[in-house]
Design a protein around this motif. Structure first.
Motif, PDB file in Angstrom:
ATOM      1  N   PHE A 470      -7.651  -6.141 -41.669  1.00 24.95           N
ATOM      2  CA  PHE A 470      -7.611  -6.284 -43.130  1.00 24.95           C
ATOM      3  C   PHE A 470      -8.183  -7.624 -43.572  1.00 24.95           C
ATOM      4  O   PHE A 470      -8.833  -7.730 -44.612  1.00 24.95           O
ATOM      5  CB  PHE A 470      -6.162  -6.189 -43.624  1.00 24.95           C
ATOM      6  N   ASP A 471      -7.921  -8.660 -42.766  1.00 21.61           N
ATOM      7  CA  ASP A 471      -8.356 -10.002 -43.151  1.00 21.61           C
ATOM      8  C   ASP A 471      -9.861 -10.206 -43.034  1.00 21.61           C
ATOM      9  O   ASP A 471     -10.404 -11.175 -43.572  1.00 21.61           O
ATOM     10  CB  ASP A 471      -7.648 -11.056 -42.283  1.00 21.61           C
ATOM     11  N   TYR A 472     -10.527  -9.306 -42.311  1.00 20.82           N
ATOM     12  CA  TYR A 472     -11.965  -9.481 -42.068  1.00 20.82           C
ATOM     13  C   TYR A 472     -12.754  -8.217 -42.418  1.00 20.82           C
ATOM     14  O   TYR A 472     -13.636  -7.790 -41.695  1.00 20.82           O
ATOM     15  CB  TYR A 472     -12.205  -9.876 -40.610  1.00 20.82           C
ATOM     16  N   SER A 473     -12.392  -7.620 -43.539  1.00 25.80           N
ATOM     17  CA  SER A 473     -13.128  -6.470 -44.080  1.00 25.80           C
ATOM     18  C   SER A 473     -13.185  -5.306 -43.098  1.00 25.80           C
ATOM     19  O   SER A 473     -14.196  -4.612 -42.986  1.00 25.80           O
ATOM     20  CB  SER A 473     -14.554  -6.885 -44.482  1.00 25.80           C
ATOM     21  N   PHE A 474     -12.106  -5.089 -42.381  1.00 23.87           N
ATOM     22  CA  PHE A 474     -12.048  -3.975 -41.431  1.00 23.87           C
ATOM     23  C   PHE A 474     -10.808  -3.156 -41.737  1.00 23.87           C
ATOM     24  O   PHE A 474      -9.713  -3.693 -41.887  1.00 23.87           O
ATOM     25  CB  PHE A 474     -11.974  -4.499 -39.991  1.00 23.87           C
ATOM     26  N   LEU A 475     -10.990  -1.846 -41.841  1.00 22.86           N
ATOM     27  CA  LEU A 475      -9.913  -0.936 -42.202  1.00 22.86           C
ATOM     28  C   LEU A 475      -9.639   0.000 -41.030  1.00 22.86           C
ATOM     29  O   LEU A 475     -10.573   0.593 -40.488  1.00 22.86           O
ATOM     30  CB  LEU A 475     -10.325  -0.120 -43.433  1.00 22.86           C
ATOM     31  N   GLY A 476      -8.388   0.115 -40.615  1.00 20.08           N
ATOM     32  CA  GLY A 476      -8.090   0.969 -39.473  1.00 20.08           C
ATOM     33  C   GLY A 476      -6.716   1.591 -39.572  1.00 20.08           C
ATOM     34  O   GLY A 476      -5.834   1.104 -40.284  1.00 20.08           O
ATOM     35  N   GLU A 477      -6.532   2.682 -38.845  1.00 20.33           N
ATOM     36  CA  GLU A 477      -5.251   3.384 -38.835  1.00 20.33           C
ATOM     37  C   GLU A 477      -5.223   4.355 -37.660  1.00 20.33           C
ATOM     38  O   GLU A 477      -6.246   4.585 -37.004  1.00 20.33           O
ATOM     39  CB  GLU A 477      -5.048   4.134 -40.153  1.00 20.33           C
ATOM     40  N   SER A 478      -4.074   4.919 -37.397  1.00 21.56           N
ATOM     41  CA  SER A 478      -3.940   5.941 -36.347  1.00 21.56           C
ATOM     42  C   SER A 478      -3.388   7.223 -36.949  1.00 21.56           C
ATOM     43  O   SER A 478      -2.751   7.210 -38.007  1.00 21.56           O
ATOM     44  CB  SER A 478      -3.006   5.445 -35.243  1.00 21.56           C
ATOM     45  N   PHE A 479      -3.646   8.335 -36.303  1.00 21.06           N
ATOM     46  CA  PHE A 479      -3.041   9.616 -36.671  1.00 21.06           C
ATOM     47  C   PHE A 479      -2.891  10.441 -35.405  1.00 21.06           C
ATOM     48  O   PHE A 479      -3.538  10.181 -34.397  1.00 21.06           O
ATOM     49  CB  PHE A 479      -3.848  10.354 -37.745  1.00 21.06           C
ATOM     50  N   GLU A 480      -2.003  11.420 -35.438  1.00 21.39           N
ATOM     51  CA  GLU A 480      -1.654  12.134 -34.209  1.00 21.39           C
ATOM     52  C   GLU A 480      -1.548  13.634 -34.453  1.00 21.39           C
ATOM     53  O   GLU A 480      -1.519  14.103 -35.592  1.00 21.39           O
ATOM     54  CB  GLU A 480      -0.355  11.589 -33.607  1.00 21.39           C
ATOM     55  N   THR A 481      -1.476  14.363 -33.358  1.00 22.80           N
ATOM     56  CA  THR A 481      -1.334  15.812 -33.401  1.00 22.80           C
ATOM     57  C   THR A 481      -0.780  16.273 -32.070  1.00 22.80           C
ATOM     58  O   THR A 481      -0.702  15.498 -31.112  1.00 22.80           O
ATOM     59  CB  THR A 481      -2.696  16.487 -33.673  1.00 22.80           C
ATOM     60  N   SER A 482      -0.372  17.523 -32.000  1.00 25.69           N
ATOM     61  CA  SER A 482      -0.068  18.151 -30.715  1.00 25.69           C
ATOM     62  C   SER A 482      -1.002  19.340 -30.550  1.00 25.69           C
ATOM     63  O   SER A 482      -1.377  19.991 -31.531  1.00 25.69           O
ATOM     64  CB  SER A 482       1.398  18.606 -30.652  1.00 25.69           C
ATOM     65  N   VAL A 483      -1.383  19.619 -29.304  1.00 26.05           N
ATOM     66  CA  VAL A 483      -2.435  20.598 -29.063  1.00 26.05           C
ATOM     67  C   VAL A 483      -2.212  21.272 -27.709  1.00 26.05           C
ATOM     68  O   VAL A 483      -1.702  20.640 -26.773  1.00 26.05           O
ATOM     69  CB  VAL A 483      -3.813  19.902 -29.110  1.00 26.05           C
ATOM     70  N   PRO A 484      -2.535  22.564 -27.571  1.00 25.01           N
ATOM     71  CA  PRO A 484      -2.430  23.214 -26.261  1.00 25.01           C
ATOM     72  C   PRO A 484      -3.329  22.535 -25.230  1.00 25.01           C
ATOM     73  O   PRO A 484      -4.374  21.958 -25.571  1.00 25.01           O
ATOM     74  CB  PRO A 484      -2.893  24.649 -26.547  1.00 25.01           C
ATOM     75  N   TRP A 485      -2.949  22.633 -23.956  1.00 25.59           N
ATOM     76  CA  TRP A 485      -3.694  21.954 -22.895  1.00 25.59           C
ATOM     77  C   TRP A 485      -5.169  22.349 -22.856  1.00 25.59           C
ATOM     78  O   TRP A 485      -6.038  21.507 -22.632  1.00 25.59           O
ATOM     79  CB  TRP A 485      -3.051  22.248 -21.542  1.00 25.59           C
ATOM     80  N   ASP A 486      -5.455  23.641 -23.061  1.00 26.21           N
ATOM     81  CA  ASP A 486      -6.835  24.082 -22.889  1.00 26.21           C
ATOM     82  C   ASP A 486      -7.757  23.624 -24.019  1.00 26.21           C
ATOM     83  O   ASP A 486      -8.963  23.879 -23.986  1.00 26.21           O
ATOM     84  CB  ASP A 486      -6.893  25.609 -22.736  1.00 26.21           C
ATOM     85  N   ARG A 487      -7.192  22.903 -25.010  1.00 29.28           N
ATOM     86  CA  ARG A 487      -8.015  22.434 -26.128  1.00 29.28           C
ATOM     87  C   ARG A 487      -8.072  20.903 -26.232  1.00 29.28           C
ATOM     88  O   ARG A 487      -8.706  20.381 -27.147  1.00 29.28           O
ATOM     89  CB  ARG A 487      -7.489  23.029 -27.441  1.00 29.28           C
ATOM     90  N   VAL A 488      -7.414  20.219 -25.331  1.00 29.17           N
ATOM     91  CA  VAL A 488      -7.336  18.759 -25.417  1.00 29.17           C
ATOM     92  C   VAL A 488      -8.727  18.125 -25.372  1.00 29.17           C
ATOM     93  O   VAL A 488      -9.085  17.299 -26.227  1.00 29.17           O
ATOM     94  CB  VAL A 488      -6.452  18.196 -24.288  1.00 29.17           C
ATOM     95  N   ILE A 489      -9.506  18.475 -24.384  1.00 26.62           N
ATOM     96  CA  ILE A 489     -10.816  17.829 -24.191  1.00 26.62           C
ATOM     97  C   ILE A 489     -11.754  18.127 -25.353  1.00 26.62           C
ATOM     98  O   ILE A 489     -12.398  17.228 -25.907  1.00 26.62           O
ATOM     99  CB  ILE A 489     -11.441  18.268 -22.852  1.00 26.62           C
ATOM    100  N   ASN A 490     -11.837  19.394 -25.742  1.00 29.58           N
ATOM    101  CA  ASN A 490     -12.731  19.760 -26.844  1.00 29.58           C
ATOM    102  C   ASN A 490     -12.278  19.148 -28.170  1.00 29.58           C
ATOM    103  O   ASN A 490     -13.111  18.735 -28.988  1.00 29.58           O
ATOM    104  CB  ASN A 490     -12.808  21.279 -26.983  1.00 29.58           C
ATOM    105  N   LEU A 491     -10.963  19.097 -28.375  1.00 22.46           N
ATOM    106  CA  LEU A 491     -10.467  18.546 -29.635  1.00 22.46           C
ATOM    107  C   LEU A 491     -10.827  17.070 -29.750  1.00 22.46           C
ATOM    108  O   LEU A 491     -11.280  16.616 -30.818  1.00 22.46           O
ATOM    109  CB  LEU A 491      -8.952  18.717 -29.733  1.00 22.46           C
ATOM    110  N   ARG A 492     -10.652  16.324 -28.679  1.00 23.62           N
ATOM    111  CA  ARG A 492     -11.028  14.907 -28.716  1.00 23.62           C
ATOM    112  C   ARG A 492     -12.508  14.766 -29.072  1.00 23.62           C
ATOM    113  O   ARG A 492     -12.875  13.989 -29.966  1.00 23.62           O
ATOM    114  CB  ARG A 492     -10.741  14.250 -27.375  1.00 23.62           C
TER     115      ARG A 492
END
Length: 613
Positions: A470-492
């Motif tokens: 915030f102090d240096y003109s940079f905006l960031g945040e995190s968000f989360e989800t849950s996902v079945p195993w067979d979709r983890v790689i593709n979702l990322r």
């Protein structure tokens, strides 16, 4: 008094009728002075303690300040700033606002209700209309909220802040709110990241922030049945500290444990980093009390399980302040583990790491915590390593040569997994051998105990990085989800690609930070965390840009089979997707419960539901 009651250890003096179980005469009294203002300890416009944070020092290096609260406290991170500059065009000359003093003259005027204030005063520890108290209780920790505060763009504030001291105080306060038609928003640790604590701009009634933090006592510990009964305002780290003194723990360790409360955990259906052994909050709760406009909800039994219709606890868990306020919770506890050991594994790529954590989940041998970082998070962690001795630097270089030259790893693909094992010495040893054996099948190489501990502890300071941005003109945040195993790689992959496209479309010039990690594992899937940030110089409304990008990422998550949230909750920022997640009929069920319990919309924070209720 029964023999069973004698086994309960009384932790605080209290009125017998205010507890949900008989109390023994053995009391340990704890003296507490009030009030300790939050702003004396915590930042009003950022995460955490006022003395802690990432700063650029006089030598041009980034260091982490503080009084020994964290493993990084007082440490200079020589590699961190060059990494940010080279990778994300981070520019310390773009100094913006740096924790300015709030202009309290700009705080919104109070919507007064003296009849309510006079009536409620005898039933609370304190009631305040102080501008700073109102400001502190007006927000959580979304980008939107913090950015608005730091730029002085205040929205609607609570008009009064009330601190109850007991369950009966809360019952009286809520009944008076009903009588005088006052809006009540429960407040715990203030760490919410879904906009749940924002006061609705359209609310014309007097708004009261019901701060639960004076209800912070352990009422009793039942060592025979391994349960603890607490007031809902107790902060996680205080609960664990007091239990540790008696040889127990709950094992619930969310990232916000230092500041969040038990009531907040229940209200948002929280998850902790050690849930593999101890469970999520819904697995830990045995019994709870919640005060609603129609009265108190609680079960009569403290048995481990019942079959008496739909579980009323599941109306309370995840209710996010729309039905009432949680006042007391009985939780499971365990004896402290004999041994705690950290570990880590390095993989050639994220896909191999996913294979490893999936196999660990399949074989049901997960340690207390197992978390997989993708390459971007791995490199960030390496850049945040403290300055090393000459010998340590030399050995680190040898390890990197071994990985790249002899094992064929590519630096820009390496992923890492951190481990935390708890149990008896024999259990930890057996589990450690099994985990590293599975890791070897996926090309994983042990990365050492110190790297595992460093990676685990890094979680507690991530939010401070966002505040430095915030102090240096940079905006960031995190968000989360849950996902079945067979979709983890593709979702990322798909979410990262979508974020990059949206950044380009919306005029974000420099390369954004985008990384992901798998943080909790289950039989059927995993929790995934995404970290995202960008330099906002040149953007007219950076928060709006961020919100558009996050919304697009959420659309991508839902399209890819992910959930609306794993543990952050819905609040206000995600409720537009609730019908897609629960169906029209499911939402109608929630609305029906809300209308029955709170027809006047006394608990009017307007989380979860799109309707005015």
């Amino acid at each position: 008094m029964t023999e069973k009651a004698d086994r309960r250890v009384m932790m605080q003096p209290c009125k017998a009728q205010e507890t949900s179980a008989p109390i023994s005469s053995s009391k340990v009294e704890v003296q507490k002075a009030f009030p300790i203002k939050r702003e004396e300890v915590l930042k009003w416009n950022g995460w955490g303690y006022r003395d802690s944070g990432f700063v650029v020092n006089d030598k041009g290096n980034i260091e982490f300040t503080g009084k020994g609260r964290y493993t990084l406290s007082g440490t200079e991170l020589h590699k961190f700033k060059p990494y940010l500059e080279e990778t994300f065009n981070f520019d310390t000359t773009l100094k913006t606002f740096s924790q300015p003093p709030p202009d309290l003259s700009a705080v919104p005027k109070i919507v007064p209700h003296r009849l309510f204030v006079d009536a409620v005063r005898p039933h609370c520890v304190k009631i305040s209309e102080d501008s700073m108290d109102r400001l502190v209780h007006s927000h959580g920790h979304t980008c939107h909220e913090l950015f608005s505060l730091r730029t002085g763009n205040f929205g609607r504030f609570p008009d009064y802040v009330v601190w109850p001291g007991s369950h009966s105080d809360v019952e009286k306060i809520v009944s008076l709110a009903v009588k005088h038609n006052v809006c009540v928003i429960p407040f715990g640790g203030g760490t919410n990241v879904s906009g749940a604590l924002e006061c609705p701009e359209e609310e014309r009634r007097t708004i009261v922030s019901l701060d639960m933090t004076q209800m912070d006592k352990i009422l009793w510990i039942d060592e025979e049945n391994l349960t603890v009964h607490v007031e809902a305002g107790i902060v996680g780290q205080d609960l664990e500290r007091q239990l540790t003194e008696r040889g127990f723990c709950t094992g619930h360790e969310p990232d916000s444990q230092e500041f969040s409360t038990v009531g907040g955990w229940v209200a948002t259906r929280s998850s902790g980093m050690k849930k593999n052994v101890y469970g999520n909050i819904e697995d830990l709760v045995v019994r709870m009390r919640m005060v609603t406009p129609q009265g108190t909800i609680e079960k009569s039994s403290q048995g481990p399980r019942t079959s008496i219709g739909p579980d009323i606890h599941h109306f309370i868990l995840g209710s996010e302040g729309i039905l009432g306020v949680i006042t007391e919770v009985t939780m499971k506890i365990r004896p402290l583990p004999e041994m705690r050991k950290y570990g880590s594994v390095v993989f050639a790529n994220f896909e191999s790491g996913v294979g490893f954590v999936r196999e660990v989940a399949k074989q049901r041998c997960a340690p207390a915590s197992i978390r997989l970082m993708d390459n971007d998070q791995f490199l960030l962690g390496q850049a945040m390593s403290p300055a090393s001795s000459l010998w340590k630097s030399f050995t680190d270089k040898l390890k990197l040569v071994y990985l790249t030259r002899f094992k064929g790893y590519e630096v820009d693909k390496i992923a890492a997994c951190t481990l935390l094992l708890e149990g008896t010495a024999a259990e930890v040893s057996t589990q450690e051998q099994r985990l590293y054996s599975i890791a070897a099948k996926y090309g994983g190489i042990p990365g050492g105990e110190e790297n595992g501990k460093k990676g685990y502890m890094l979680t507690f300071v991530i939010a401070y990085i966002r505040d430095m941005g915030f102090d240096y003109s940079f905006l960031g945040e995190s968000f989360e989800t849950s996902v079945p195993w067979d979709r983890v790689i593709n979702l990322r992959r798909n979410v990262i690609d979508r974020i990059k496209r949206e950044c380009e479309r919306l005029g974000v010039r420099a390369s954004p930070i985008i990384s992901a990690r798998v943080t909790q594992t289950y039989d059927a899937g995993a929790c995934m965390y995404f970290y995202f940030g960008f330099k906002y110089a040149g953007l007219g409304d950076p928060v709006h840009v961020y919100e558009q990008i996050e919304a697009a990422a959420r659309d991508e998550i839902l399209a890819g089979g992910g959930s609306l949230s794993h543990h952050h909750g819905v609040g206000k920022i995600r409720k537009r997707w609730l019908k897609d997640s629960l169906s029209d009929t499911g939402v109608k069920m929630l609305e029906a419960v809300k209308k029955e319990l709170d027809p006047q919309n006394i608990f009017g924070c307007r989380n979860l539901l799109q309707s005015k209720l």
